[in-house]
Design an enzyme around this catalytic site. Structure first.
Site, PDB file in Angstrom:
ATOM      1  N   GLU A 138      16.525  22.445  20.610  1.00 28.87           N
ATOM      2  CA  GLU A 138      17.288  22.395  19.369  1.00 28.87           C
ATOM      3  C   GLU A 138      17.611  23.760  18.767  1.00 28.87           C
ATOM      4  O   GLU A 138      18.589  23.902  18.052  1.00 28.87           O
ATOM      5  CB  GLU A 138      16.512  21.559  18.332  1.00 28.87           C
ATOM      6  N   SER A 543     -14.014 -31.472 -15.797  1.00 35.93           N
ATOM      7  CA  SER A 543     -15.451 -31.422 -16.103  1.00 35.93           C
ATOM      8  C   SER A 543     -16.150 -30.199 -15.529  1.00 35.93           C
ATOM      9  O   SER A 543     -17.301 -29.937 -15.876  1.00 35.93           O
ATOM     10  CB  SER A 543     -16.131 -32.688 -15.587  1.00 35.93           C
TER      11      SER A 543
END
Length: 862
Positions: A138, A543
């Protein structure tokens, strides 16, 4: 006149004397004109020279003028490009986005959270050859230029001019620094201005940070195809290797990708990939990063893309994982959660999580077979020999079907059995293989009654034709002990008919000592619904809320053997008279507090709430984080408020640990990308943890808030043990052979079923009901549906653990007492209250209930 004096009017020796012409005459008083230079033959030479000088001067003027104009234009372009350039200094501390990972308690991976699959690797950990490969491919002059490579620009310009005549694609000359500037700062638009801005920023980056840092950002940010950002992710995606495991050829291949990742995919374009890879190897040899012999050897390597073998994710705990994700987003934000590289350690125990999900599914399926009936096939297709396979493959699998269930088509139906076939993909291959099995009528006879849309059930089937028809596509599961998946035609698999239940449920299991949630299921299937009923659904506890009515009575000194009246009572409310009743519709007269809780007597509970005051009950509910803002009305004593399964589990945990506040947690620790602990659930202070080897052993200080009196909390544990041993929760502890305590809960019209219970080691809360609240059916109670699920979860959790008794707090008095049924137990008393039972509490009366809030009119049944 001097002898040697020359006279102007005399000619020199040999001088030609002619009469001066009128044009050559010199006027009097002026010096004589110089003689004319004789013209050369051919003439015009002097004029041509003048023109050359003039042209050169003009050219110089034009060049200088052009340079000046160009300089002014360049400066103007620079000023325009430099205006509002993004700030680049932050890149010095920039960290690329990284996926976050969530782990279970045994360090197995639960999930990966990411927008981009990237693994950040510091430049020091990236092999030098890999760095050299990218530089060679690159930006060969990366280590020497200052952000922009002018030689490369000139070379690219010449090649691009040549390309105008050959049709070749234009070349670029961006350096690695320019690519970092483009990717991180200026964007990707293809304009001259972008290139100028990119170049300016490249110079600035080079002056702001070292080359190593620029290369580090580049190698971790670059996109290399196949959803890979950065070299580490690409190495895994292409070769399933770490960076230090790559061969030279594989290293060069990765460096070949930035130019055009998709065009060099080795699976699609192997020749182009190899050519580009070999080119990179030659460039590396040219740069001296490798020898030519090494490059030639690497060129002979084939490019074998193995693909990433992703770490095995746990196939369980999706509700748990999603709840963790939501908590992370709430605590750290969306960006930090998905891009911060967090390492999250949770409290989930995978084996127990699997058992919890299985217990909930089996409990819901058991109810569905008992009450849901048969709701028909998934689809209907042709059973022709050449048509059923492609038709079956086209049927969409119902969302939420467990992995072990198969979609099968009914080929033939007889009175006593049905013949079915399905498709299997052995070893994950695309080519499906047909399998066959039989479904006996005895497997559906007891439950497969046809169900209408309104939920009514038809008559029980008398033969298989009443249930199935040829062409029906149904869900089936191989029965235990059946031949493996029907692969042997001589011994077809024995099948069981399955359907996804409509009823839902939730389970939470946590450690009462710490509040760590060790398993959680928020529904039948996460695929079917992401809604977590354990944490997001507000339901009436019925309950199962009653312990928070009895606890303030115990804290006030009312002993467990206090006599309470179980008789009719009327409550005058703004909406009219409320007449609560017991589940069985009877009255038991005078009973002890223990008996009232064991039988879940509503009338006693209402009277006790009236005795201690509904304000104190509401304060207790808030203290335990069950219902933070409970309306002060008596019906709330029977569980008419709303809460979650998670809250109920944490509240019951406070009974076990001596009345300490329990805050449930799913996350143990969170670390950032550098390994620093940024959050920890355990906030206990450690005395002596920093001491040396010779010091006293360190110990953790439990500084949690005391929200209940320890003796009252232990008395409640004892009362809830009686519920399991002698009362409505018998199915919860059957066969566990260890101390178990808990409470059932069933709301009006049987809309919600609960069981919340515990041992000294674990607390489990279970809820069963419909998302759109409707009745589960008469006699469908918490003891019937929720308690068996609790039992299975606890049995799995404590399979290899010895029984442990509940620990009594200091000062409690254990007195042998005879129960109403004639049995004797060791009843826990507060010191001095062993014989302090008050006169019986309660009379037949009408009570006026005028709350600050609104009367709910709903109560617990059982």
């Amino acid at each position: 006149m001097a002898p040697n004096e020359l006279r102007a009017d005399r000619p020199l020796v040999g001088e030609r004397t002619t009469a001066p012409s009128s044009t050559d005459a010199t006027p009097p008083g002026q010096p004589p004109r110089p003689p004319r230079r004789p013209r050369r033959k051919g003439g015009g030479g002097r004029g041509a020279g003048r023109w050359v000088v003039r042209l050169a001067s003009l050219g110089l003027i034009l060049v200088l003028g052009g340079a000046a104009v160009g300089g002014i234009a360049a400066y103007g372009l620079y000023r325009e490009a430099a205006t509002d350039l993004p700030e680049h200094a932050w890149l010095a501390d920039y960290q690329p986005p990284q996926m976050s990972r969530i782990y279970a308690a045994d360090s197995r991976l639960m999930a990966e959270l990411a927008l981009e699959r990237r693994v950040f690797v510091p430049v020091g950990a990236i092999p030098p050859r890999l760095q050299a490969a990218f530089v060679a491919a690159e930006d060969q002059n990366f280590w020497s230029h200052h952000g922009v490579d002018f030689l490369a620009i000139g070379r690219a310009a010449l090649m691009n001019v040549e390309g105008l005549f050959t049709g070749r694609r234009a070349f670029g000359a961006s350096t690695i620094t320019q690519q970092v500037a483009k990717n991180m700062l200026v964007g990707n638009d293809r304009t001259i201005m972008r290139k100028v801005r990119e170049a300016i920023l490249a110079f600035r980056l080079e002056s702001a940070m070292p080359k190593d840092r620029i290369l580090e950002i580049y190698l971790n940010e670059i996109f290399l195809g196949q959803q890979a950002y950065g070299v580490a992710s690409a190495a895994m995606n292409y070769f399933n290797k770490g960076l230090d495991e790559l061969t030279l050829g594989e290293t060069a291949f990765l460096a070949a990708l930035p130019k055009a990742p998709n065009n060099y995919n080795p699976n699609r374009y192997p020749e182009a990939a190899k050519a580009r890879r070999d080119w990179v190897l030659d460039r590396m040899a040219e740069d001296g990063a490798v020898t030519q012999a090494e490059a030639d050897a690497a060129k002979r390597e084939p490019i074998v893309a193995r693909g990433r073998a992703r770490p095995d994710l746990l196939a369980t705990g999706q509700y748990f994982t999603e709840e963790v994700r939501r908590e992370l987003v709430a605590r750290f934000g969306q960006d930090q959660t998905t891009m911060g590289g967090l390492v999250v350690r949770t409290s989930m125990e995978p084996e127990l999580q699997t058992a919890t999900e299985q217990a909930l599914r089996e409990g819901l399926m058991a109810y569905d077979r008992r009450r849901g009936g048969w709701r028909g096939p998934v689809a209907k297709i042709s059973t022709a020999a050449t048509e059923w396979m492609p038709a079956l493959e086209g049927v969409t699998r119902p969302a939420g079907a467990p992995a072990e269930w198969q979609l099968a088509v009914v080929l033939d139906v007889e009175n006593s059995e049905a013949k079915l076939a399905w498709l299997e993909h052995p070893d994950g291959r695309a080519q499906a293989q047909p399998r066959q099995g039989t479904l006996p009528f005895s497997a559906v006879q007891g439950w497969a009654r046809p169900a209408s849309r309104d939920g009514r059930l038809g008559a029980a089937p008398r033969r298989m034709q009443d249930v199935l028809s040829p062409g029906d596509v149904v869900l089936v599961e191989s029965r235990p002990g059946s031949p493996a998946q029907g692969r042997n035609p001589a011994r077809p698999a024995q099948l069981a008919l399955r359907q996804i239940p409509q009823v839902e449920g939730a389970v939470v299991a946590l450690d009462p000592a710490t509040g760590r949630v060790i398993s959680m299921a928020g529904g039948f299937s996460f695929e079917k619904s992401w809604f977590n009923r354990a944490t997001q659904a507000l339901r009436q506890p019925g309950s199962s809320f009653k312990p928070f009515v009895y606890l303030p009575a115990l804290e006030l000194g009312i002993p467990p053997n206090q006599k309470l009246l179980d008789g009719p009572i009327e409550i005058q409310t703004p909406q009219g008279v409320w007449k609560p009743g017991n589940y069985e519709g009877n009255y038991n007269g005078w009973v002890t507090m223990r008996t009232a809780l064991q039988k879940s007597l509503n009338l006693v509970t209402v009277r006790l709430a009236q005795e201690v005051g509904i304000d104190r009950v509401a304060e207790t509910a808030a203290r335990f984080h069950v219902i933070p803002n409970m309306p002060h009305v008596l019906s709330m004593a029977l569980g008419a408020g709303e809460t979650t399964v998670m809250r109920m589990a944490a509240a019951y945990a406070s009974f076990v640990n001596g009345g300490k506040e329990v805050m449930p947690t799913l996350i143990d620790t969170v670390q950032d990308r550098f390994g620093n602990v940024v959050w920890r659930a355990d906030s206990r202070r450690c005395d002596g943890c920093d001491s040396g080897p010779g010091a006293e052993p360190p110990h953790l200080l439990d500084e949690r808030k005391q929200i209940a009196d320890p003796i009252a909390a232990y008395q409640m544990v004892s009362l809830l043990q009686g519920v399991v041993q002698y009362g409505t929760g018998g199915r919860a502890g059957a066969g566990l052979n260890r101390p178990v305590a808990g409470k059932t809960g069933t709301t009006n019209d049987y809309m919600d079923n609960w069981f919340v219970g515990f041992t000294p080691d674990i607390v489990v809360a279970v809820w069963v009901g419909f998302d759109d609240p409707r009745s589960l059916g008469r006699n469908e109670t918490g003891g019937t549906n929720a308690a068996p699920i609790f039992h299975d979860v606890v049995a799995s959790a404590l399979r290899d653990s010895p029984p442990v008794p509940f620990r009594a707090p200091p000062g409690v008095a254990l007195v042998r007492t005879q129960l109403d049924n004639g049995q004797t137990i060791l009843e826990p008393f507060r010191p001095g209250t062993e014989n302090a039972a008050r006169p019986p509490i309660g009379t037949d009366e009408v009570v006026t209930d005028t709350p600050a809030g609104t009367e709910g009119g709903l109560g617990g049944l059982y």
